[in-house]
Each structure stands twice: as C-alpha cells, then as structure tokens.
Design a protein around this motif. Structure first.
Motif, PDB file in Angstrom:
ATOM      1  N   ARG A  62       9.993  15.053 -11.159  1.00  0.00           N
ATOM      2  CA  ARG A  62       9.883  13.674 -11.649  1.00  0.00           C
ATOM      3  C   ARG A  62       9.923  13.653 -13.174  1.00  0.00           C
ATOM      4  N   MET A  85      -4.084  13.741  -9.777  1.00  0.00           N
ATOM      5  CA  MET A  85      -3.736  12.644  -8.866  1.00  0.00           C
ATOM      6  C   MET A  85      -4.510  12.733  -7.553  1.00  0.00           C
ATOM      7  N   PRO A 112       1.345  10.691 -13.830  1.00  0.00           N
ATOM      8  CA  PRO A 112       0.095  10.832 -14.581  1.00  0.00           C
ATOM      9  C   PRO A 112      -0.155  12.298 -14.911  1.00  0.00           C
ATOM     10  N   LEU A 143       8.824   5.720 -12.581  1.00  0.00           N
ATOM     11  CA  LEU A 143       7.662   5.880 -13.463  1.00  0.00           C
ATOM     12  C   LEU A 143       7.366   7.337 -13.759  1.00  0.00           C
ATOM     13  N   THR A 145       0.830  -1.197   0.000  1.00  0.00           N
ATOM     14  CA  THR A 145       0.000   0.000   0.000  1.00  0.00           C
ATOM     15  C   THR A 145       0.871   1.256   0.000  1.00  0.00           C
ATOM     16  N   GLY A 146       0.498   2.209  -0.836  1.00  0.00           N
ATOM     17  CA  GLY A 146       1.190   3.494  -0.854  1.00  0.00           C
ATOM     18  C   GLY A 146       2.451   3.524  -1.699  1.00  0.00           C
ATOM     19  N   ILE A 155       8.871   5.372  -3.814  1.00  0.00           N
ATOM     20  CA  ILE A 155       7.471   5.499  -4.237  1.00  0.00           C
ATOM     21  C   ILE A 155       7.443   5.923  -5.700  1.00  0.00           C
ATOM     22  N   GLY A 161       2.515   3.172  -5.141  1.00  0.00           N
ATOM     23  CA  GLY A 161       2.308   3.765  -6.458  1.00  0.00           C
ATOM     24  C   GLY A 161       1.509   2.932  -7.457  1.00  0.00           C
TER      25      GLY A 161
HETATM   26  N1  LIG Z   1       4.034   7.685 -10.926  1.00  0.00           N
HETATM   27  C1  LIG Z   1       3.906   8.599  -9.933  1.00  0.00           C
HETATM   28  N2  LIG Z   1       4.054   9.911 -10.175  1.00  0.00           N
HETATM   29  C2  LIG Z   1       3.907  10.814  -9.204  1.00  0.00           C
HETATM   30  N3  LIG Z   1       3.587  10.510  -7.931  1.00  0.00           N
HETATM   31  C3  LIG Z   1       3.429   9.221  -7.612  1.00  0.00           C
HETATM   32  C4  LIG Z   1       3.564   8.201  -8.598  1.00  0.00           C
HETATM   33  N4  LIG Z   1       3.340   7.014  -7.998  1.00  0.00           N
HETATM   34  C5  LIG Z   1       3.070   7.286  -6.706  1.00  0.00           C
HETATM   35  N5  LIG Z   1       3.120   8.603  -6.452  1.00  0.00           N
HETATM   36  C6  LIG Z   1       2.840   9.237  -5.149  1.00  0.00           C
HETATM   37  O1  LIG Z   1       2.640   8.226  -4.171  1.00  0.00           O
HETATM   38  C7  LIG Z   1       1.337   8.275  -3.591  1.00  0.00           C
HETATM   39  C8  LIG Z   1       0.774   6.872  -3.407  1.00  0.00           C
HETATM   40  O2  LIG Z   1       0.570   6.250  -4.661  1.00  0.00           O
HETATM   41  P1  LIG Z   1      -0.669   5.301  -4.948  1.00  0.00           P
HETATM   42  O3  LIG Z   1      -0.648   5.000  -6.406  1.00  0.00           O
HETATM   43  O4  LIG Z   1      -1.923   5.874  -4.417  1.00  0.00           O
HETATM   44  O5  LIG Z   1      -0.269   4.003  -4.096  1.00  0.00           O
HETATM   45  P2  LIG Z   1      -1.010   2.571  -3.991  1.00  0.00           P
HETATM   46  O6  LIG Z   1      -2.101   2.524  -4.987  1.00  0.00           O
HETATM   47  O7  LIG Z   1       0.065   1.558  -4.230  1.00  0.00           O
HETATM   48  O8  LIG Z   1      -1.508   2.495  -2.574  1.00  0.00           O
HETATM   49  C9  LIG Z   1       0.537   9.137  -4.576  1.00  0.00           C
HETATM   50  O9  LIG Z   1      -0.478   9.835  -3.926  1.00  0.00           O
HETATM   51  C10 LIG Z   1       1.584  10.056  -5.176  1.00  0.00           C
HETATM   52  O10 LIG Z   1       1.782  11.184  -4.372  1.00  0.00           O
END
Ligand SMILES: Nc1ncnc2c1ncn2[C@@H]1O[C@H](COP(=O)(O)OP(=O)(O)O)[C@@H](O)[C@H]1O
Ligand SMILES: [Mg+2]
Length: 500
Positions: A93, A399, A395, A392, A46-47, A370, A49
C-alpha cells in the motif's frame, strides 16, 4: 491532481486512483492543516476503513503538534500507543501511494468514562452536565425535558450544587414532597417530577453514579503537547460502555460544550488547537429532541472560531442533520452498500451531497476498495477541492489494539492520574437537604436517608436556611443567594462550567 497542491502544511491522505484502478503516487490527495477547524465527515459501511482513516489523520495531526481527541468505541484505537508492525500488505500500500512508511507510536493518553475500563476516569458534575444532556441520556420526552430544566433552574437559583446523581434525587424528592415549593415553580407538575425521579433512580441502579461527580474533568486538559512538541492523542476508551450509546454520545457532547465554554476566540488559526473525532456519530442524532439538535448545530458552527475541528464518523451522510452536514468542510466517503432499497436511497442521498464531478459516483461508491474513499476537502482559500477517488495511506501506529500492559503503563505514568484518579464526595445538595432533615427544628417530611452533616461555615448555613426555610420558598424570584448561592448561568447546551 490539480487542486490539492497547497503550499502550506497539510495532512497526507493518500494518492489519486486512476481510471484503471491503480494509484498515482505523483497525485497526492491532502487536507490543508489550516482547514482542519472547518470540520469534516468520515463515512462508509462497516469494514471499509473509517477507523483507519481516523487513525491516519490523528497521527499526522499529532506529528504536526495538534492535540487530538478521539472516542474509541470498539477498542481498536488503543494501537496508537504502539508502533505499527511492518507487513507485505502495508509495504505494498505504501509503495502504491508513495508513502515512506515506518512503524511509529503516538504520544497517547487513555481515558475511560467514570473509570469503567482502562483509563483516567472522566466524570462530570450534574450541574455542569445540565438538564438538556441528562434528558437525552434518560430518554425523556420534551415536556419532561423542560420540567427537568426547571429542577436545575431551582437548584441553580438557590446555589445548591448538584454534584452527583444523589443530589439530583434529593432535590427532586424534596420538591415532590413539599407541594408549597413545587407550586412556586410554575410549570413543574408533581406527576412529571415523579416520572423524572423514577428515571433518575433507574439510571442510578444501572451503575450511573460512576459517571457523575467530582473531580470533574476539565476539557482543557485535552489540549496538551508532549515534550517533543507532538500533540497528545487523548483516547476515550468506550468498549466497557459500548452498550450505552446514549450515555457516551452525550458525554462527548458535554466535552465539546465544555471546550466551547472554556476556550477563547482565535478566529481561523494556522493550525487547529484540537481536533475532535466523534465516532459512531449517528448515535448523537438518533431520537434527539429539536432543542438538542439545535444545540449541536450551534456548537459545531461556533466552535470553529475557537480553533476546534470536529470530525464526525458515521455510516452515511444521511445520519447527520442537513444543518450540521452543511458545516462539514472535508468529506472522506468510503464504500457504501447497495443491497436493500434503503441502501439505494442512502446512496442516492450521499451522491447528492457531493459537488459535481466527472465520476459516476453512484457506481464508484459501491465499488471502492477497502481503505479507499471519495474525497473532497476545503482548499486553503476555503473552496471545495475537486472530488478525488483516493487510495489512503496506511497508519504508522499499530492497526490493532495495544497490548494491555502498554495501556496500563500509559495510564500509570499519566500526569492526570493524581488529578482525576480518585472520586471525591463534597458537600452538596444531598448533604444540604439531609442536614436539614437531621436538624431538630425541621418539620418537613423529606425522607432521604439522613447523613451526618459535615461541618459548614456560617455563611453556608445561612444559605441553607435561606434555601430551605419555607419563607424563602414563597417566591422563587426572591433570591436566597449569598456566598455559596451564586446563581449558575447555562450555555447553549444547558451545560455550565464550575468555578475551578
Ligand atoms: N488506510 C488503510 N491502510 C491499511 N489498511 C486498511 C486501511 N483502511 C482499512 N484497512 C484495512 O481494513 C480493515 C477495516 O478497516 P476499519 O478502519 O476498521 O473499518 P471501519 O472502521 O470502516 O469498520 C482494517 O482492519 C485494515 O486491515
Ligand atoms: Mg470502525
């Protein structure tokens, strides 16, 4: 990086991370668009990405004209309807991975399960949903599951439409109260029928009527493009039913089975017809029966040639049965934890599912940042690409959840609202059986609340008599079918398509 320079169109996932931990924008990590029907897995704690990766892939598919379906369990994907907001972190990023970033919304359609939450209501009829999936929702054991199969078989055989839950209740009640009929259906005991009946009635008491009935959703409505040629992103908003994982996971499976039934064979197309993201996929497999697991495996295997890609999103590959996992061509593995002995076991198992690589994966997987992942995909020739530590892209849509006004506006403007917005209640098994009770000649003891029968055409009446007249019940093999009574044939999943 060698192995990722495909000549054809591709999704840009991000850039290779070098040993010193910095990203190399001259080494893009990508997935060939033509391989998106070869399925994939997005995993991680969890958390880490996962959801953002899903969002990233979905928006690029849409931009390349491919419709996408995704289940939004936590409500954070509604942001795809709004442009992303520029920030320093996003800019950084983007610079690191060589992405030219600009906020951009996707063409989105919102759905909700049975109208619970914001979105076009998505419903299935009982007949279409079928006994296998319903058993999963109700948590029936395998004996009960096969008994429920017999109840459906009985209704199918006699052309009794099971549109909603009250139809099913009516048929089971009828069977339990008419021993001579029940006896005719070998293998269905009245005790088991009673257990199933209570399970269905309980389910109804939890408000499940909203999910079953008409108008039934036609999964082909997910295959749409906007006027600009971009693929429509269909988002099933699930926060309102978040606490009912068995319900929504089986509904997702029904959608997939319905797509499978509806779509023609296309072999391996240049780009997929639809990509289906199955979030919280572990919910699908936990306490699933053997028959259910076999159906999933078979559907995933066969749907590829219909041009549909399936991406499962879950915490570890261990959540996915080996037979299914073996069919997932792309791997985007985010960070895993290694706190407990179970974590360590899952980590080992995850490492073992990757091809050979120079990385110390056991260590790397616990140290990924992350929005970073270990990636391997299928090249355009179908061979696995080298394992790549990847940062990565960000998006380009928002977000965070979209403003409720944006979501409301999308729903209000949807061309699907007229088709699915309002529930209808047609004549079906419940009414057929109630009418039977209300008829003066009836001598049976069926006790459902009688209801004013709707006017029926002559041939339907004769079917009704054929179905319910005790002589017709003496032998189930004797067909009572006529105009209305066409037998229903069931697919891999026990689902059925209604003639629409
Ligand atoms: N590819 C990405 N680009 C920018 N921020 C990201 C990216 N992946 C993760 N993050 C950051 O990490 C946080 C958690 O990602 P998330 O996709 O919600 O995690 P999961 O679904 O695995 O619990 C996001 O709110 C964002 O701030
Ligand atoms: Mg998530």
């Amino acid at each position: 990086m060698k192995g990722y320079d495909f000549p054809g169109p591709a999704l840009e996932l991000g850039a290779l991370v070098k040993d010193d931990g910095t990203a190399d924008p001259s080494s893009p990590i990508r997935i060939p668009l033509a391989m998106m029907n070869r399925h994939g897995l997005v995993a991680g704690a969890t958390g880490t990405g996962k959801t953002k990766t899903l969002q990233l892939m979905a928006e690029q598919l849409s931009a390349q004209g491919v419709p996408v379906f995704l289940a939004d369990v936590k409500g954070d994907l509604s942001g795809m309807a709004s442009p992303g907001v520029p920030s320093d972190r996003t800019a950084q990023r983007a610079a690191e991975v060589g992405q030219s970033w600009a906020g951009r919304a996707c063409p989105v359609e919102f759905f909700s399960l049975g109208g619970m939450g914001e979105g076009i209501p998505l419903r299935a009829t009982m007949t279409a949903f079928g006994p296998t999936l319903l058993s999963k929702v109700l948590g029936l054991n395998e004996t009960q599951e096969s008994s429920l199969g017999l109840v459906f078989y009985f209704a199918d055989k006699h052309g009794m439409p099971l549109l909603d839950l009250k139809d099913l209740v009516a048929v089971i009640t009828y069977l339990t109260e008419t021993p001579e009929v029940l006896k005719g259906i070998g293998g269905l005991s009245s005790a088991t029928a009673g257990v199933i009946l209570r399970a269905v009635v309980n389910f109804q008491a939890q408000g499940a009527d909203a999910f079953f009935g008409e108008p039934e959703f036609d999964a082909r409505d997910l295959l749409r493009q906007g006027p600009d040629g971009r693929g429509v992103v269909s988002i099933l908003e699930l926060p309102a039913v978040q606490d009912r994982p068995r319900l929504f996971s089986t509904f997702l499976m029904w959608l997939l089975a319905d797509l499978f039934e509806a779509l023609p064979e296309v072999g391996d197309p240049d780009k997929p017809k639809l990509v289906f993201f199955f979030d919280e996929a572990h919910l699908l497999f936990s306490d699933a029966s053997k028959a259910f697991l076999e159906s999933i495996t078979q559907t995933v295997r066969l749907i590829r040639s219909k041009g549909v890609g399936v991406f499962l999103v879950t915490q570890t590959p261990k959540d996915v049965p080996a037979d299914v996992l073996a069919q997932l061509g792309a791997r985007v593995q985010h960070a895993l934890r290694a706190f407990t002995p179970q974590d360590a076991k899952a980590l080992k198992a995850t490492v073992s599912t990757f091809p050979e690589s120079p990385y110390d994966l056991q260590r790397l997987l616990t140290e990924l940042g992350i929005g970073e992942a270990v990636v391997t995909v299928l090249s355009e020739t179908g061979a696995p690409t080298p394992v790549a530590w990847t940062r990565l892209c960000a998006p380009q849509s928002l977000m965070a959840p979209s403003d409720p006004a944006v979501v409301g506006g999308v729903v209000a403007a949807s061309p699907l609202l007229a088709k699915y917005g309002t529930a209808i209640d047609r004549e079906s098994a419940y009414e057929m059986l109630s009418a039977r009770l209300a008829a003066p000649a009836s001598t049976d003891t069926y006790g459902a609340p009688p209801r004013e029968p709707e006017p029926r055409r002559h041939e339907e009446k004769s079917v009704l008599e054929g179905v319910l007249g005790s002589s017709a019940f003496k032998s189930l093999t004797r067909s009572a079918a006529s105009a209305l009574g066409r037998e229903i044939t069931r697919s891999i999943f026990g689902t059925a398509r209604r003639r629409r």
